[in-house]
Design a protein around this motif. Structure first.
Motif, PDB file in Angstrom:
ATOM      1  N   TYR A 151      -6.475  17.076   7.715  1.00 27.42           N
ATOM      2  CA  TYR A 151      -6.733  15.856   6.962  1.00 27.42           C
ATOM      3  C   TYR A 151      -8.200  15.507   7.059  1.00 27.42           C
ATOM      4  CZ  TYR A 151      -6.971  13.392  11.416  1.00 27.42           C
ATOM      5  OH  TYR A 151      -7.327  12.992  12.674  1.00 27.42           O
ATOM      6  N   GLU A 152      -8.674  14.794   6.046  1.00 27.92           N
ATOM      7  CA  GLU A 152     -10.017  14.242   6.051  1.00 27.92           C
ATOM      8  C   GLU A 152      -9.854  12.734   6.176  1.00 27.92           C
ATOM      9  OE1 GLU A 152     -13.797  13.758   3.012  1.00 27.92           O
ATOM     10  OE2 GLU A 152     -12.445  15.457   2.763  1.00 27.92           O
ATOM     11  N   LEU A 153     -10.581  12.112   7.093  1.00 26.22           N
ATOM     12  CA  LEU A 153     -10.477  10.685   7.346  1.00 26.22           C
ATOM     13  C   LEU A 153     -11.692   9.966   6.773  1.00 26.22           C
ATOM     14  CD1 LEU A 153      -9.225   8.186   8.744  1.00 26.22           C
ATOM     15  CD2 LEU A 153     -10.389   8.902  10.843  1.00 26.22           C
ATOM     16  N   GLU A 154     -11.431   8.944   5.939  1.00 25.67           N
ATOM     17  CA  GLU A 154     -12.483   8.078   5.414  1.00 25.67           C
ATOM     18  C   GLU A 154     -12.162   6.643   5.800  1.00 25.67           C
ATOM     19  OE1 GLU A 154     -12.815   8.370   1.176  1.00 25.67           O
ATOM     20  OE2 GLU A 154     -13.298  10.503   1.221  1.00 25.67           O
ATOM     21  N   VAL A 155     -13.164   5.919   6.280  1.00 24.95           N
ATOM     22  CA  VAL A 155     -13.013   4.495   6.582  1.00 24.95           C
ATOM     23  C   VAL A 155     -14.113   3.765   5.831  1.00 24.95           C
ATOM     24  CG1 VAL A 155     -13.016   2.727   8.379  1.00 24.95           C
ATOM     25  CG2 VAL A 155     -12.074   4.997   8.875  1.00 24.95           C
ATOM     26  N   SER A 156     -13.717   2.753   5.039  1.00 25.37           N
ATOM     27  CA  SER A 156     -14.718   2.035   4.259  1.00 25.37           C
ATOM     28  C   SER A 156     -14.283   0.606   3.974  1.00 25.37           C
ATOM     29  CB  SER A 156     -15.000   2.767   2.948  1.00 25.37           C
ATOM     30  OG  SER A 156     -13.903   2.666   2.084  1.00 25.37           O
ATOM     31  N   SER A 157     -15.201  -0.139   3.390  1.00 28.28           N
ATOM     32  CA  SER A 157     -14.939  -1.493   2.922  1.00 28.28           C
ATOM     33  C   SER A 157     -14.097  -1.413   1.659  1.00 28.28           C
ATOM     34  CB  SER A 157     -16.284  -2.153   2.618  1.00 28.28           C
ATOM     35  OG  SER A 157     -16.169  -3.126   1.630  1.00 28.28           O
ATOM     36  N   PRO A 158     -13.301  -2.447   1.364  1.00 26.73           N
ATOM     37  CA  PRO A 158     -12.522  -2.431   0.132  1.00 26.73           C
ATOM     38  C   PRO A 158     -13.369  -2.692  -1.114  1.00 26.73           C
ATOM     39  CG  PRO A 158     -12.100  -4.444   1.326  1.00 26.73           C
ATOM     40  CD  PRO A 158     -12.980  -3.603   2.199  1.00 26.73           C
ATOM     41  N   GLY A 159     -14.631  -3.066  -0.957  1.00 29.45           N
ATOM     42  CA  GLY A 159     -15.516  -3.279  -2.088  1.00 29.45           C
ATOM     43  C   GLY A 159     -15.441  -4.691  -2.636  1.00 29.45           C
ATOM     44  N   VAL A 160     -16.331  -4.995  -3.578  1.00 30.57           N
ATOM     45  CA  VAL A 160     -16.421  -6.352  -4.113  1.00 30.57           C
ATOM     46  C   VAL A 160     -15.255  -6.683  -5.040  1.00 30.57           C
ATOM     47  CG1 VAL A 160     -18.919  -6.573  -3.860  1.00 30.57           C
ATOM     48  CG2 VAL A 160     -17.978  -5.641  -5.978  1.00 30.57           C
ATOM     49  N   GLU A 161     -14.601  -5.672  -5.590  1.00 32.24           N
ATOM     50  CA  GLU A 161     -13.438  -5.913  -6.447  1.00 32.24           C
ATOM     51  C   GLU A 161     -12.166  -5.471  -5.729  1.00 32.24           C
ATOM     52  OE1 GLU A 161     -14.146  -4.459 -10.444  1.00 32.24           O
ATOM     53  OE2 GLU A 161     -15.272  -6.286 -10.859  1.00 32.24           O
ATOM     54  N   ARG A 162     -12.065  -5.861  -4.471  1.00 30.38           N
ATOM     55  CA  ARG A 162     -10.951  -5.455  -3.620  1.00 30.38           C
ATOM     56  C   ARG A 162      -9.608  -5.899  -4.163  1.00 30.38           C
ATOM     57  NH1 ARG A 162     -10.369  -8.316   1.993  1.00 30.38           N
ATOM     58  NH2 ARG A 162      -8.216  -7.835   1.606  1.00 30.38           N
ATOM     59  N   LYS A 163      -8.581  -5.138  -3.800  1.00 33.83           N
ATOM     60  CA  LYS A 163      -7.212  -5.488  -4.160  1.00 33.83           C
ATOM     61  C   LYS A 163      -6.783  -6.716  -3.371  1.00 33.83           C
ATOM     62  CE  LYS A 163      -5.563  -0.780  -4.928  1.00 33.83           C
ATOM     63  NZ  LYS A 163      -4.628   0.249  -4.446  1.00 33.83           N
ATOM     64  N   LEU A 164      -5.894  -7.479  -3.969  1.00 30.07           N
ATOM     65  CA  LEU A 164      -5.252  -8.595  -3.272  1.00 30.07           C
ATOM     66  C   LEU A 164      -3.819  -8.148  -3.026  1.00 30.07           C
ATOM     67  CD1 LEU A 164      -6.592 -11.598  -5.367  1.00 30.07           C
ATOM     68  CD2 LEU A 164      -7.523 -10.646  -3.268  1.00 30.07           C
ATOM     69  N   GLY A 165      -3.505  -7.788  -1.807  1.00 27.60           N
ATOM     70  CA  GLY A 165      -2.191  -7.247  -1.507  1.00 27.60           C
ATOM     71  C   GLY A 165      -1.348  -8.134  -0.616  1.00 27.60           C
ATOM     72  N   LYS A 166      -1.992  -8.864   0.250  1.00 29.02           N
ATOM     73  CA  LYS A 166      -1.278  -9.704   1.207  1.00 29.02           C
ATOM     74  C   LYS A 166      -1.341 -11.158   0.765  1.00 29.02           C
ATOM     75  CE  LYS A 166      -2.883  -6.718   4.956  1.00 29.02           C
ATOM     76  NZ  LYS A 166      -3.832  -6.640   6.064  1.00 29.02           N
TER      77      LYS A 166
ATOM     78  N   ASP B 212       2.256  -7.554  -9.772  1.00 29.11           N
ATOM     79  CA  ASP B 212       2.327  -6.099  -9.785  1.00 29.11           C
ATOM     80  C   ASP B 212       1.059  -5.539  -9.143  1.00 29.11           C
ATOM     81  OD1 ASP B 212       3.309  -3.522 -10.364  1.00 29.11           O
ATOM     82  OD2 ASP B 212       2.170  -3.454 -12.240  1.00 29.11           O
ATOM     83  N   ARG B 213      -0.095  -6.047  -9.598  1.00 26.82           N
ATOM     84  CA  ARG B 213      -1.371  -5.687  -8.978  1.00 26.82           C
ATOM     85  C   ARG B 213      -2.395  -6.771  -9.293  1.00 26.82           C
ATOM     86  NH1 ARG B 213      -0.489  -2.368 -13.231  1.00 26.82           N
ATOM     87  NH2 ARG B 213      -2.094  -2.297 -14.831  1.00 26.82           N
ATOM     88  N   ALA B 214      -3.347  -6.922  -8.400  1.00 28.46           N
ATOM     89  CA  ALA B 214      -4.396  -7.926  -8.586  1.00 28.46           C
ATOM     90  C   ALA B 214      -5.614  -7.516  -7.779  1.00 28.46           C
ATOM     91  CB  ALA B 214      -3.906  -9.303  -8.122  1.00 28.46           C
ATOM     92  N   ASN B 215      -6.769  -7.891  -8.294  1.00 23.78           N
ATOM     93  CA  ASN B 215      -8.007  -7.631  -7.557  1.00 23.78           C
ATOM     94  C   ASN B 215      -9.031  -8.703  -7.881  1.00 23.78           C
ATOM     95  OD1 ASN B 215      -7.979  -5.739 -10.099  1.00 23.78           O
ATOM     96  ND2 ASN B 215     -10.141  -6.175  -9.698  1.00 23.78           N
ATOM     97  N   LEU B 216      -9.992  -8.865  -6.962  1.00 23.25           N
ATOM     98  CA  LEU B 216     -11.095  -9.767  -7.230  1.00 23.25           C
ATOM     99  C   LEU B 216     -11.894  -9.209  -8.397  1.00 23.25           C
ATOM    100  CD1 LEU B 216     -12.398 -10.617  -3.636  1.00 23.25           C
ATOM    101  CD2 LEU B 216     -10.901 -11.983  -5.102  1.00 23.25           C
ATOM    102  N   LYS B 217     -12.556 -10.090  -9.120  1.00 21.73           N
ATOM    103  CA  LYS B 217     -13.352  -9.674 -10.268  1.00 21.73           C
ATOM    104  C   LYS B 217     -14.782 -10.093 -10.009  1.00 21.73           C
ATOM    105  CE  LYS B 217     -13.431  -9.683 -15.217  1.00 21.73           C
ATOM    106  NZ  LYS B 217     -12.994 -10.303 -16.429  1.00 21.73           N
TER     107      LYS B 217
END
Length: 163
Positions: free
Chosen positions: A75-90, A155-160
């Motif tokens: 496996y390849e492991l990547e760790v990063s920030s969710p970004g400025v348009e991150r998903k809203l999941g919780k 269903d899905r949402a993210n910051l804009k």
């Protein structure tokens, strides 16, 4: 082991590594099959994610995964920030980002009151999160009007982000 079980195990490992440093695990993705996988871990914290945060989580999670070996093959492991348009999941994301612009897609259309057209149904919309309480979210729509929906309806949402 099922993919969901592997992700659940990795989530526990990642949270043990991140929580003491005040880092939140936002999302874990496990892509690929057979002998090659990509494991992506998105982290966040109120003051923003640094390179050192990513390195801390990567080293700690990588060490445990190497010892316990829950992912078959390599496996390849990547760790990063969710970004400025991150998903809203919780649910907590909706509360935390009240006042921010959001793009939302619902599972089923909901009725809303529009200043221009009266009552209409919406399933896809952009707006600003004005309220998030009792597991219900209200989004102010551009040009007036608002829509309120239960968070379970998303269903899905993210910051804009405005570029």
């Amino acid at each position: 082991m099922k993919r969901e079980d592997v992700i659940s195990k990795i989530t526990g490992i990642a949270e043990q590594a991140a929580t003491p440093a005040g880092i939140e695990i936002v999302e874990i993705e496990l892509k690929g099959s057979g002998r090659n996988h990509l494991l992506r871990i998105y982290i966040d914290k109120p003051e923003g994610v640094t390179h050192a945060d990513c390195e801390l989580v990567s080293r700690a999670v990588g060490a445990v995964l190497d010892a316990e070996d829950p992912i078959p093959g390599s496996y390849e492991l990547e760790v990063s920030s969710p970004g400025v348009e991150r998903k809203l999941g919780k649910w907590q994301d909706w509360q935390r980002f009240a006042g921010k612009k959001v793009k939302v897609v619902l599972k089923e259309p909901v009725k809303h009151l529009s200043a221009k057209s009266g009552t209409a149904e919406l399933k896809h919309f952009d707006g600003v999160i004005s309220r998030a309480e009792d597991r219900s979210v209200t989004v102010e729509l551009p040009g007036g009007g608002q829509v309120t929906f239960p968070v379970e309806q998303v269903d899905r949402a993210n910051l804009k982000f405005e570029w």
